[in-house]
Structures are given as C-alpha cells and as structure tokens.
Enzyme design. Structure first.
Site, PDB file in Angstrom:
ATOM      1  N   LEU A  27       0.838  -1.187   0.000  1.00  0.00           N
ATOM      2  CA  LEU A  27       0.000   0.000   0.000  1.00  0.00           C
ATOM      3  C   LEU A  27       0.877   1.242   0.000  1.00  0.00           C
ATOM      4  O   LEU A  27       1.985   1.232   0.553  1.00  0.00           O
ATOM      5  CB  LEU A  27      -0.907   0.016   1.235  1.00  0.00           C
ATOM      6  CG  LEU A  27      -1.894  -1.137   1.405  1.00  0.00           C
ATOM      7  CD1 LEU A  27      -2.680  -0.950   2.683  1.00  0.00           C
ATOM      8  CD2 LEU A  27      -2.822  -1.247   0.220  1.00  0.00           C
ATOM      9  N   ASP A  28       0.377   2.332  -0.580  1.00  0.00           N
ATOM     10  CA  ASP A  28       1.070   3.610  -0.469  1.00  0.00           C
ATOM     11  C   ASP A  28       1.227   3.969   1.011  1.00  0.00           C
ATOM     12  O   ASP A  28       0.434   3.528   1.855  1.00  0.00           O
ATOM     13  CB  ASP A  28       0.261   4.726  -1.146  1.00  0.00           C
ATOM     14  CG  ASP A  28       0.122   4.508  -2.643  1.00  0.00           C
ATOM     15  OD1 ASP A  28       0.957   3.789  -3.217  1.00  0.00           O
ATOM     16  OD2 ASP A  28      -0.823   5.079  -3.228  1.00  0.00           O
ATOM     17  N   ARG A  29       2.216   4.781   1.308  1.00  0.00           N
ATOM     18  CA  ARG A  29       2.448   5.182   2.709  1.00  0.00           C
ATOM     19  C   ARG A  29       1.185   5.773   3.340  1.00  0.00           C
ATOM     20  O   ARG A  29       0.853   5.478   4.491  1.00  0.00           O
ATOM     21  CB  ARG A  29       3.593   6.203   2.774  1.00  0.00           C
ATOM     22  CG  ARG A  29       3.878   6.715   4.188  1.00  0.00           C
ATOM     23  CD  ARG A  29       5.045   7.672   4.200  1.00  0.00           C
ATOM     24  NE  ARG A  29       4.769   8.872   3.438  1.00  0.00           N
ATOM     25  CZ  ARG A  29       4.139   9.947   3.936  1.00  0.00           C
ATOM     26  NH1 ARG A  29       3.703   9.948   5.186  1.00  0.00           N
ATOM     27  NH2 ARG A  29       3.953  11.020   3.186  1.00  0.00           N
TER      28      ARG A  29
END
Length: 436
Positions: free
Chosen positions: A196-198
């Site tokens: 997942l993106d940060r």
C-alpha cells in the site's frame, strides 16, 4: 562485483549488501586505512553496520512515532539505468534525501566509495560497482496508531496498516516502516505480498516464508484476488448513466505513467501509459462529499487516486492530487494541466512549502526548519502535519476469486463510519417529520 543473492532460514532472498551489513563495519566498507578522509569521522572498527543501525530507538509522542537519529551506511549495486553516469548526477536526480550541495560535499570529503575506493566529483558508476555512503539518518515521524493484526497463521500475517506508515523501507523511511516495526516490536519477520502507499490504510498481506510469499504473489500476478477499497471524494460522485453502471459501477480504463519517481507523481497518459482499470461505485453522498467503493483490476502506482482525479472527484485530503494550490480550481480533471508546472510545485512540497489538500488547504506540515543537527550539521525538518499523515483511502477487503476460497477484511475507518452515521441520522430526522 555482482549483487550476489542467497536465502535465509525462512527462504527469503537476501542480497549480498545486506549480508555484508551484518558482518562488516562501515570503516572497512568505506576504504578503511586506505581512506584518509575517515579519520575525521571516527568510525568504529569493531561494530557492524547493522549494529550501528540497530542503536535507533522508538518513542511515542502523542500522535507521532519517532525514531532516534542513527548512523546508516547505504550500500547498493549499480542499477541498469545508473550505468555510466557520474555519481553526483545520479545523487541529484535519483535521490531526494539531501541537497545537491550536501552530496557534493560528501563526495569531496571522500565519504562515498565505489568498491571500497573513495569516489570523487568526477567518479562514474559502472556495471557491477558497489556504492557506499554513510549518513547520520533522521527519519520523519510516522503515525503512532497501532498496527492491528487481523489474522495470523503459520504462513501469513494479515494486518490493518495505519495511514502514514510506509509498507517497507524506502526513501527517508527505514525503521519507521511496517516490516521493521513488526520485526522490532513483535519479533515477526515477514515479507509484504501487497504494498500500500504510505498514506493508504488497510489490509496488507505479509508472508512468513519465501514459499508463502511466492504463492500469494503468483495469485496477485494472475489477478486471482479481488480487492476492494473505500475512498472519500470531493463532490457528488455519479451513480452512472446506464442501468449497468448503476448496478455494477463506473469503469475507468485510462493508462497511467509515472512522471517523477522521487515524488511518486503519476498521471493519465493515453499515448505512453500502462493499461489500468478501476471500477467505482458511489455508496452515499452527504451534500459535499461522497463515499466511493473502488475495485482496482490492475495494480498501477496511485491507480485509484489518479483515476478519481481524472474523473473530477479526487480524494478529499490527497496532498498529491486534490490541492487547489497545486492543481488550480479544476483539480486536474480530464488531465487538464501542464505537467512541468505541477512537477515544479510538487518539488517544493516538504522543502519550502507544506503539503496541502482540498480538505486541509492551509494545514501546517513538514518543511525544512532552518535548524541543524549538532552531529552531522544537516538541516532538520519540522514535524509532519495532517496532510502528511492521513489519506481517506482504505483497503478493506481482499478475497480469492478461485476455489482457494479465502478472504480477509478490516473494520471501516472512522472517517467512513462518521459519514455513514451522519447519513443515517439525516434519514431518521426525515422519517420523524413524516409521522406514522
């Protein structure tokens, strides 16, 4: 000097540079007695690079999780796109961690080596070269919200990742990442199967062994997994024009490309982009924002975020794709913007300008503070703000589309529950007015 790879007891691949970090000292890797520039650094000769790194300590400071500064020796082998480039050019274009002036000083002072030999401003990296650079790292704080374990067995750990924490070490983050936090705090060594993106919260599947990771990655590669996200977007998201769209959702098939990997800046590119497909379905509308169910059928970087922006309904607090200060009034709808102008503005974020979004247009955030570290003299950053730590995009359900028959899901995030509760209360108020 090729990047040799072996496997550990769990069957995970371990690169040669990571093996060396456990055995060798920074002193030896930076040239040892042959590098006279190391005298001023006073490097320990009997402590491995990994031991130095592990001196970092965590502290919880209200909404933030901090990690103390520590010494870290970057070691990396030449990538294909780096071949035959000057190191200074490579540093200034591929890495955003320090300024070009700081990299120039590090090279001039012999604090960067190629194959154990001090590099210079004219050094060129070649195929097979190993580059080393020792720094005093200051990681940005991340969210102190706990990582919730949704499920755990002999093969997998399924977690609900908080927003604001990267999945694995990347860029300025290392100890403040999901994989290292799980290892340091819970003693669990795992490999992420999905990333997942940060800023994105929600389900992450992590494998306890190389074999388990390979099985899950193969399922994802073969598109045998259905993913469902929920997002909170600006405006009244359309229900669809046809009966099929109203029933199954609106399909977006706009190809995507990465403009700047340092910024993770991505756009719709109809000529050169990679095929991308997402299905969106509105769940409710509260008069200002909509909750939208998002089903990505491909896995491009920022796919959901960019497709929503292209439709004209970006995520309400997206610091990359919803800020009027960056995109103007139309917020990038239909790809109506000049790429170079957006890129120039984005390069200032986190440096001289704080991140902003539609929801938090004037929020204070992380920028260069004008204060300097007493140890390494590097300029320090201010603490991250609300736009640096949270995004209203949540991966809440993953399930197998084959006869393997597994599925995992999380609780809805607070911002989705709040909107659902608001709509329910409005419905009850209207019902009271109708009477029996």
């Amino acid at each position: 000097m090729q990047s040799a790879v072996t496997v550990d007891a769990q069957g995970f691949k371990v690169r040669r540079v990571h093996q060396d970090a456990h055995k060798l000292s920074a002193y030896s890797q930076l040239g040892g007695d042959k590098n006279s520039n190391l005298v001023s650094l006073n490097l320990p000769k009997d402590k491995s690079m990994k031991d130095e790194e592990d001196e970092a300590e965590y502290t919880v400071d209200g909404p933030l999780l901090r990690v103390s500064p520590y010494y870290f020796t970057y070691m990396t082998n030449c990538k294909l796109r780096w071949q035959n480039r000057k190191l200074l050019d490579l540093f200034s274009t591929e890495f955003r961690l320090y300024t070009k002036e700081q990299y120039t000083e590090a090279l001039a002072n012999g604090h960067v080596t190629l194959n154990g030999v001090p590099a210079t401003l004219d050094s060129v990296i070649r195929n097979g070269d190993c580059m080393c650079h020792r720094v005093h790292r200051h990681e940005p704080p991340v969210s102190s919200r706990p990582i919730k374990v949704v499920h755990q067995d002999d093969d997998l750990v399924i977690i609900d990742k908080p927003s604001g924490i990267p999945a694995h070490p990347t860029g300025r983050y290392r100890h403040n990442s999901v994989t290292l936090l799980l290892q340091r705090q819970l003693g669990i060594k795992v490999h992420p199967c999905n990333r997942l993106d940060r800023l994105t919260s929600g389900l992450m599947i992590l494998a306890k062994s190389g074999k388990s990771a390979q099985k899950m990655v193969e399922q994802m590669r073969d598109r045998e997994i259905h993913k469902q996200y929920i997002a909170k977007v600006i405006g009244e998201f359309p229900l669809g024009e046809t009966e099929e769209e109203k029933e199954n959702g609106i399909v977006v098939e706009q190809p995507l490309t990465t403009i700047d990997p340092r910024l993770s800046f991505n756009i719709v590119d109809k000529e050169n982009g990679k095929p991308s497909k997402t299905v969106f379905k509105r769940l409710n509308y509260d008069g200002e924002t909509s909750l939208v169910l998002c089903k990505p059928l491909t896995g491009r970087t920022h796919q959901i975020r960019v497709h929503l922006q292209y439709l004209g309904y970006p995520i309400v607090n997206d610091p990359l794709y919803s800020s009027p200060k960056i995109w103007g009034e139309n917020l990038g709808k239909n790809g109506d913007f000049i790429v170079e102008e957006i890129q120039e503005k984005l390069h200032k974020i986190g440096k001289t300008d704080p991140a902003t979004s539609w929801l938090h247009p004037d929020g204070s955030g992380e920028i260069m503070s004008g204060k300097f570290c007493d140890t390494c003299k590097a300029e320090l950053y201010s603490d991250p703000g609300v736009n640096d730590l949270e995004l209203y995009l949540h991966a809440f359900k993953y399930e197998s589309s084959t006869d393997k028959g597994w599925g995992y899901e999380t609780e809805l995030p607070y911002w989705a529950v709040e909107q659902q509760t608001k709509m329910m209360n409005l419905a009850l108020e209207q019902a009271k007015k109708i009477g029996r």
